[in-house]
Scaffold this motif. Sequence first.
Motif, PDB file in Angstrom:
ATOM      1  N   PRO A 351       0.867  -1.227   0.467  1.00 20.21           N
ATOM      2  CA  PRO A 351       0.350   0.177  -0.313  1.00 20.21           C
ATOM      3  C   PRO A 351       0.999   0.899  -0.302  1.00 20.21           C
ATOM      4  N   LEU A 352       0.320   2.224  -0.343  1.00 18.87           N
ATOM      5  CA  LEU A 352       1.136   3.094  -0.652  1.00 18.87           C
ATOM      6  C   LEU A 352       0.926   4.290   1.150  1.00 18.87           C
ATOM      7  N   LEU A 353       1.481   4.507   1.898  1.00 17.22           N
ATOM      8  CA  LEU A 353       1.722   5.653   2.731  1.00 17.22           C
ATOM      9  C   LEU A 353       2.073   6.737   2.693  1.00 17.22           C
ATOM     10  N   VAL A 354       1.995   7.836   3.777  1.00 18.51           N
ATOM     11  CA  VAL A 354       1.827   8.865   2.859  1.00 18.51           C
ATOM     12  C   VAL A 354       3.456   9.991   4.280  1.00 18.51           C
ATOM     13  N   THR A 355       4.091  10.730   4.095  1.00 23.62           N
ATOM     14  CA  THR A 355       5.141  11.719   4.952  1.00 23.62           C
ATOM     15  C   THR A 355       5.093  12.851   4.448  1.00 23.62           C
ATOM     16  N   ASP A 356       4.219  13.933   6.081  1.00 21.19           N
ATOM     17  CA  ASP A 356       4.543  14.967   5.683  1.00 21.19           C
ATOM     18  C   ASP A 356       5.622  15.551   6.207  1.00 21.19           C
ATOM     19  N   THR A 357       7.194  14.727   6.699  1.00 23.29           N
ATOM     20  CA  THR A 357       7.704  15.552   6.827  1.00 23.29           C
ATOM     21  C   THR A 357       9.155  14.793   6.347  1.00 23.29           C
ATOM     22  N   ALA A 358      10.058  15.926   6.417  1.00 24.95           N
ATOM     23  CA  ALA A 358      11.470  14.838   5.445  1.00 24.95           C
ATOM     24  C   ALA A 358      12.667  14.660   6.308  1.00 24.95           C
ATOM     25  N   GLY A 359      12.785  15.389   8.199  1.00 22.66           N
ATOM     26  CA  GLY A 359      13.964  14.940   8.612  1.00 22.66           C
ATOM     27  C   GLY A 359      13.661  13.410   9.564  1.00 22.66           C
ATOM     28  N   ALA A 360      12.746  13.028   9.506  1.00 18.76           N
ATOM     29  CA  ALA A 360      12.137  12.026  10.152  1.00 18.76           C
ATOM     30  C   ALA A 360      10.696  11.361  10.138  1.00 18.76           C
ATOM     31  N   LEU A 361      10.464  10.318  10.439  1.00 18.45           N
ATOM     32  CA  LEU A 361       8.881   9.631  10.286  1.00 18.45           C
ATOM     33  C   LEU A 361       8.314  10.194  10.715  1.00 18.45           C
ATOM     34  N   PRO A 362       7.100  10.643  10.497  1.00 14.13           N
ATOM     35  CA  PRO A 362       5.744  10.768  11.512  1.00 14.13           C
ATOM     36  C   PRO A 362       5.619   9.939  12.930  1.00 14.13           C
ATOM     37  N   VAL A 363       5.359  10.400  13.953  1.00 12.12           N
ATOM     38  CA  VAL A 363       4.821   9.539  14.984  1.00 12.12           C
ATOM     39  C   VAL A 363       4.215   8.572  14.267  1.00 12.12           C
ATOM     40  N   ALA A 364       3.438   8.548  14.125  1.00 16.88           N
ATOM     41  CA  ALA A 364       2.067   7.384  13.751  1.00 16.88           C
ATOM     42  C   ALA A 364       2.262   6.723  12.992  1.00 16.88           C
ATOM     43  N   LEU A 365       3.253   7.394  11.357  1.00 12.10           N
ATOM     44  CA  LEU A 365       4.084   5.787  11.000  1.00 12.10           C
ATOM     45  C   LEU A 365       4.365   5.403  11.314  1.00 12.10           C
ATOM     46  N   ARG A 366       5.543   5.789  11.906  1.00 16.03           N
ATOM     47  CA  ARG A 366       6.286   5.239  12.907  1.00 16.03           C
ATOM     48  C   ARG A 366       6.476   4.089  13.413  1.00 16.03           C
ATOM     49  N   ASN A 367       5.148   4.378  14.465  1.00 13.45           N
ATOM     50  CA  ASN A 367       4.528   3.894  15.876  1.00 13.45           C
ATOM     51  C   ASN A 367       4.022   2.352  14.952  1.00 13.45           C
ATOM     52  N   TYR A 368       3.599   2.726  13.679  1.00  9.62           N
ATOM     53  CA  TYR A 368       2.668   1.933  12.326  1.00  9.62           C
ATOM     54  C   TYR A 368       3.407   0.444  12.424  1.00  9.62           C
ATOM     55  N   PHE A 369       4.994   1.230  12.140  1.00 10.57           N
ATOM     56  CA  PHE A 369       5.624   0.609  11.352  1.00 10.57           C
ATOM     57  C   PHE A 369       5.490  -0.435  12.287  1.00 10.57           C
ATOM     58  N   LEU A 370       6.182  -0.061  13.251  1.00  8.40           N
ATOM     59  CA  LEU A 370       6.892  -0.792  15.184  1.00  8.40           C
ATOM     60  C   LEU A 370       5.631  -1.966  15.658  1.00  8.40           C
ATOM     61  N   ASP A 371       4.772  -1.417  15.039  1.00  9.98           N
ATOM     62  CA  ASP A 371       3.261  -2.475  15.326  1.00  9.98           C
ATOM     63  C   ASP A 371       3.691  -3.684  14.508  1.00  9.98           C
ATOM     64  N   LEU A 372       3.918  -3.370  13.012  1.00  5.98           N
ATOM     65  CA  LEU A 372       4.093  -4.745  12.333  1.00  5.98           C
ATOM     66  C   LEU A 372       5.920  -5.224  12.512  1.00  5.98           C
ATOM     67  N   LYS A 373       6.223  -4.691  12.937  1.00  2.00           N
ATOM     68  CA  LYS A 373       7.649  -5.335  12.963  1.00  2.00           C
ATOM     69  C   LYS A 373       7.999  -6.685  13.287  1.00  2.00           C
ATOM     70  N   PRO A 374       8.726  -7.788  12.651  1.00  4.74           N
ATOM     71  CA  PRO A 374       8.686  -8.840  13.605  1.00  4.74           C
ATOM     72  C   PRO A 374       9.763  -8.628  13.894  1.00  4.74           C
ATOM     73  N   GLY A 375       9.602  -9.839  15.314  1.00 10.85           N
ATOM     74  CA  GLY A 375      10.868  -9.757  15.545  1.00 10.85           C
ATOM     75  C   GLY A 375      10.814 -11.300  16.616  1.00 10.85           C
ATOM     76  N   TYR A 376      11.302 -11.733  17.784  1.00 10.64           N
ATOM     77  CA  TYR A 376      11.924 -12.804  18.425  1.00 10.64           C
ATOM     78  C   TYR A 376      12.032 -12.005  19.478  1.00 10.64           C
ATOM     79  N   THR A 377      11.532 -13.701  20.608  1.00  7.51           N
ATOM     80  CA  THR A 377      12.534 -13.389  21.539  1.00  7.51           C
ATOM     81  C   THR A 377      13.648 -14.117  22.622  1.00  7.51           C
ATOM     82  N   ASP A 378      12.872 -15.536  22.225  1.00  2.93           N
ATOM     83  CA  ASP A 378      15.075 -15.840  22.841  1.00  2.93           C
ATOM     84  C   ASP A 378      15.863 -16.585  21.515  1.00  2.93           C
ATOM     85  N   ASP A 379      14.766 -16.288  20.493  1.00  2.00           N
ATOM     86  CA  ASP A 379      15.599 -17.809  19.274  1.00  2.00           C
ATOM     87  C   ASP A 379      15.265 -16.395  17.840  1.00  2.00           C
ATOM     88  N   PRO A 380      16.091 -16.135  17.795  1.00  2.00           N
ATOM     89  CA  PRO A 380      16.083 -15.304  15.764  1.00  2.00           C
ATOM     90  C   PRO A 380      15.689 -16.551  14.897  1.00  2.00           C
TER      91      PRO A 380
END
Length: 383
Positions: A351-380
């Motif tokens: 999908p297309l997401l938008v940003t309205d700032t050049a210097g950093a991701l907007p807070v809402a967009l950064r939080n969305y990416f963090l919410d979707l970010k895969p990861g692990y607890t103990d085993d990579p």
Amino acid sequence: MPPTQEPPAGVPPGRTRRLRRPALALLAIAAIAAGGYFGGKALFGTNEATPTAAPAPPAIVVHRSQSEPTTAAAVGFPAFATKDTTRVGGADPAADAAGVALAVYPSTGGVPGPAAVTLVPDDSWQAGVAAASLVAAPVSAPILISGHDSVPSLTADALSAMAPTGSPATDRKQLLVIGGAQAPSGATSASVDAPDPARLAVGIATLRQKLVNAPPQHLLLVSSQAPSYAMPAAAWAARSGDPVLYVDKSGVPSATLAALKRYAGIPVYLLAPPAVVTDKTLQAIRKVNPQAVRISGPDPVSSAIAFARYSDGSFGWDINDPGHGFVVASTTRPLDAAAAAPLSASGTWGPLLVTDTAGALPVALRNYFLDLKPGYTDDPTRA
């Protein structure tokens, strides 16, 4: 203020998780500072953890002269990349469109080119967003950007490299020319033009219906006056082929209203908050289609995220879990939405997401990416 969806779509709310080692596949094309921003290992159609071994297509399209080469940077071809993010730094949307089109349809390596190419004018983001439905299969005509009086060199070079030949899916047309864009001579073409965005969008929808010989599955309504809210519609139109039609803040143009009546019974979705398209306008839409749904957030960034999360049967991205590509564009360059459309019609279908700032991701967009970010607890290996 959280994003709103009317009526509720039942999309799971965002989840906050403690995760490490991000593996987010991010695709982005945006005007950041003086250049564009584009990203993603999913650019060439893979969403696997291990990149493919195939090399990227050559960055040089053609050398016009020794003093003015058509280089990777000139066409917005990826000039910077990490494992998950790639930047395409085109100087303008025309350069970004050429770079993206040549990445999706490389001119070497035995990859077949598109049967047709869509040309949109460089002064009409409305034409570009509405024309994105022509990017979807089976038409599959990537968008390039032209002027009204001449064809930019980069656009001409990209056209020459892709060499569209026409096919039954394009009615044997090599070019689909929208909104009075200048086209090279000698190619077979179909043209759609109109004096205003509403009638132009209806004309594009009619052209696609003729080419695919089928009515649309859904209709997207966006504001013709607020490009930052309309931009995400281009990605979905390119993914699905659903037409994009235009409304005004305080009313429904007669061309759009006639199209809604003609497509009675087809689900309708409005991508705009009440501040951009009023509830009075939504009520006018619901007089024709009582089930019309508003999808929105309080600002362009949040509204795009709300659309990325949204799902209603076969409509919507429903991206609420890891493992997806994304396209990110700056609200300062709305035609980049059209330039990036082929990325949402292939590869990881982002999908297309938008940003309205050049210097950093907007807070809402950064939080969305963090919410979707895969990861692990103990085993990579469980990431």
